[in-house]
Design a protein around this motif. Structure first.
Motif, PDB file in Angstrom:
ATOM      1  N   SER A  32       0.863  -1.177   0.000  1.00 39.12           N
ATOM      2  CA  SER A  32       0.000   0.000   0.000  1.00 39.12           C
ATOM      3  C   SER A  32       0.902   1.230   0.000  1.00 39.12           C
ATOM      4  CB  SER A  32      -0.898   0.007   1.228  1.00 39.12           C
ATOM      5  OG  SER A  32      -1.831  -1.044   1.168  1.00 39.12           O
ATOM      6  N   PHE A  34       1.228   5.613   0.370  1.00 45.05           N
ATOM      7  CA  PHE A  34       0.632   6.735   1.078  1.00 45.05           C
ATOM      8  C   PHE A  34       1.405   8.025   0.780  1.00 45.05           C
ATOM      9  CE2 PHE A  34      -1.641   3.943   4.070  1.00 45.05           C
ATOM     10  CZ  PHE A  34      -0.867   2.806   4.034  1.00 45.05           C
ATOM     11  N   TYR A  36       1.854  11.499   3.127  1.00 42.13           N
ATOM     12  CA  TYR A  36       1.578  12.214   4.360  1.00 42.13           C
ATOM     13  C   TYR A  36       2.099  13.644   4.209  1.00 42.13           C
ATOM     14  CZ  TYR A  36       0.322   7.999   6.955  1.00 42.13           C
ATOM     15  OH  TYR A  36      -0.320   6.876   7.408  1.00 42.13           O
ATOM     16  N   LEU A  46      -2.254  11.997   7.292  1.00 43.24           N
ATOM     17  CA  LEU A  46      -2.442  11.335   6.008  1.00 43.24           C
ATOM     18  C   LEU A  46      -3.066  12.297   5.006  1.00 43.24           C
ATOM     19  CD1 LEU A  46      -2.377   8.648   4.412  1.00 43.24           C
ATOM     20  CD2 LEU A  46      -4.729   8.302   5.171  1.00 43.24           C
ATOM     21  N   LYS A  49      -4.052   7.905  -0.089  1.00 40.74           N
ATOM     22  CA  LYS A  49      -3.441   6.582  -0.162  1.00 40.74           C
ATOM     23  C   LYS A  49      -4.008   5.807  -1.339  1.00 40.74           C
ATOM     24  CE  LYS A  49      -6.681   4.089   2.840  1.00 40.74           C
ATOM     25  NZ  LYS A  49      -6.839   3.329   4.114  1.00 40.74           N
ATOM     26  N   THR A  51      -4.145   1.435  -2.586  1.00 39.22           N
ATOM     27  CA  THR A  51      -3.845   0.105  -2.064  1.00 39.22           C
ATOM     28  C   THR A  51      -3.584  -0.939  -3.132  1.00 39.22           C
ATOM     29  OG1 THR A  51      -6.184  -0.410  -1.928  1.00 39.22           O
ATOM     30  CG2 THR A  51      -5.158   0.555   0.021  1.00 39.22           C
ATOM     31  N   PHE A  89       5.638  13.601   2.562  1.00 39.67           N
ATOM     32  CA  PHE A  89       6.323  12.319   2.700  1.00 39.67           C
ATOM     33  C   PHE A  89       5.568  11.229   1.953  1.00 39.67           C
ATOM     34  CE2 PHE A  89       9.417  13.279   5.996  1.00 39.67           C
ATOM     35  CZ  PHE A  89       8.875  14.368   6.649  1.00 39.67           C
ATOM     36  N   SER A  93       3.758   0.462   2.821  1.00 43.30           N
ATOM     37  CA  SER A  93       3.522  -0.595   3.806  1.00 43.30           C
ATOM     38  C   SER A  93       3.259  -1.891   3.072  1.00 43.30           C
ATOM     39  CB  SER A  93       2.327  -0.254   4.684  1.00 43.30           C
ATOM     40  OG  SER A  93       2.006  -1.340   5.517  1.00 43.30           O
ATOM     41  N   LEU A 100       6.203   0.265   8.272  1.00 43.01           N
ATOM     42  CA  LEU A 100       5.724   1.419   7.507  1.00 43.01           C
ATOM     43  C   LEU A 100       6.936   2.301   7.252  1.00 43.01           C
ATOM     44  CD1 LEU A 100       3.384   3.155   6.372  1.00 43.01           C
ATOM     45  CD2 LEU A 100       3.129   4.130   8.657  1.00 43.01           C
ATOM     46  N   ILE A 101       7.327   2.397   5.985  1.00 41.37           N
ATOM     47  CA  ILE A 101       8.565   3.079   5.626  1.00 41.37           C
ATOM     48  C   ILE A 101       8.257   4.382   4.904  1.00 41.37           C
ATOM     49  CG2 ILE A 101      10.660   2.921   4.225  1.00 41.37           C
ATOM     50  CD1 ILE A 101      10.529  -0.073   4.593  1.00 41.37           C
ATOM     51  N   PHE A 102       9.003   5.450   5.289  1.00 42.31           N
ATOM     52  CA  PHE A 102       8.819   6.759   4.685  1.00 42.31           C
ATOM     53  C   PHE A 102      10.013   7.127   3.818  1.00 42.31           C
ATOM     54  CE2 PHE A 102       5.103   8.677   6.714  1.00 42.31           C
ATOM     55  CZ  PHE A 102       4.844   7.749   7.702  1.00 42.31           C
ATOM     56  N   GLY A 103       9.738   7.958   2.804  1.00 40.32           N
ATOM     57  CA  GLY A 103      10.809   8.589   2.053  1.00 40.32           C
ATOM     58  C   GLY A 103      11.410   9.714   2.870  1.00 40.32           C
TER      59      GLY A 103
END
Lengths: 112, 113
Positions: A32, A34, A36, A46, A49, A51, A89, A93, A100-103
């Protein structure tokens, strides 16, 4: 492992300009995706998103389309406002939840 | 409704001192819990996440540890702080499932001097 790469900022635009913030990802399976946003002095929230492949997330005039063939989830807005100034961001996921990984975030500054 | 509490909001600690940051969630059960660090001018680095009591996954080798003694409590600790531990620490929770939204606490600004 899974990862997210965003275009570097800061990005400075004039009001009513078109916005694109690039985001590409590396992941196994069907994650998925996202976006943010973090407004100055506030926490993350958020924005939108998606999926599954070809899904389009949208909110507040922002859009992003889940492109599995290019492993991308670029954020776009047709006409930015000064109030859109924030850090954006991209995040990923796995489909089982958990990590849950962010740039690294892209700072947007919109000038009147 | 669900809420997340994170404290303290700011903290100044000397090098070599211990650290304990606490995060609690209300209004939900069995959440996934996360600790992130946001260094100045950088993105969110995932430090630890937990999918259940006593289950901690560490993402980067470092001077920190995490524990989840209760379902809705997540603690970030260090025995001896380093200057490089300075940063903005964020706790977050979300429900199970890959598509669920994450909710963030207000963060702790840690300065190690």
């Amino acid at each position: 492992g899974n990862s997210v790469t965003q275009m570097e900022g800061p990005v400075t635009l004039s009001e009513e300009a078109f916005l694109t913030i690039n985001c590409t990802y590396t992941a196994t399976g069907y994650p998925s995706l996202f976006w943010y946003v973090q407004y100055p002095g506030e926490g993350l929230q958020l924005l939108l998103k998606a999926t599954k492949a070809d899904d389009k997330g949208s909110n507040k005039g922002f859009e992003a389309t889940y492109r599995k063939e290019t492993t991308s989830f670029h954020l776009e807005k047709g006409s930015v406002q000064v109030s859109d100034s924030a850090v954006y961001f991209c995040a990923l996921s796995g489909n089982q939840g958990g990590k849950l990984i962010f740039g690294q975030g892209t700072e947007l500054s919109v000038k009147p | 409704s669900q809420t997340i509490h994170q404290w303290p909001a700011t903290l100044v600690q000397p090098v070599g001192s211990p650290l304990s940051l606490e995060c609690t969630v209300e209004g939900t059960s069995n959440p996934n819990l996360y600790w992130y660090r946001q260094a100045a001018g950088r993105g969110l680095q995932l430090l630890f996440y937990s999918v259940g009591i006593g289950q901690i996954s560490s993402e980067v080798p470092q001077n920190l540890s995490a524990s989840r003694p209760q379902d809705r409590q997540f603690i970030l600790s260090s025995k001896k702080l380093l200057l490089s531990d300075s940063g903005f620490y964020l706790c977050a929770w979300r429900g199970t499932g890959g598509a669920t939204e994450a909710f963030f606490g207000q963060g702790t600004r840690l300065t190690v001097v």
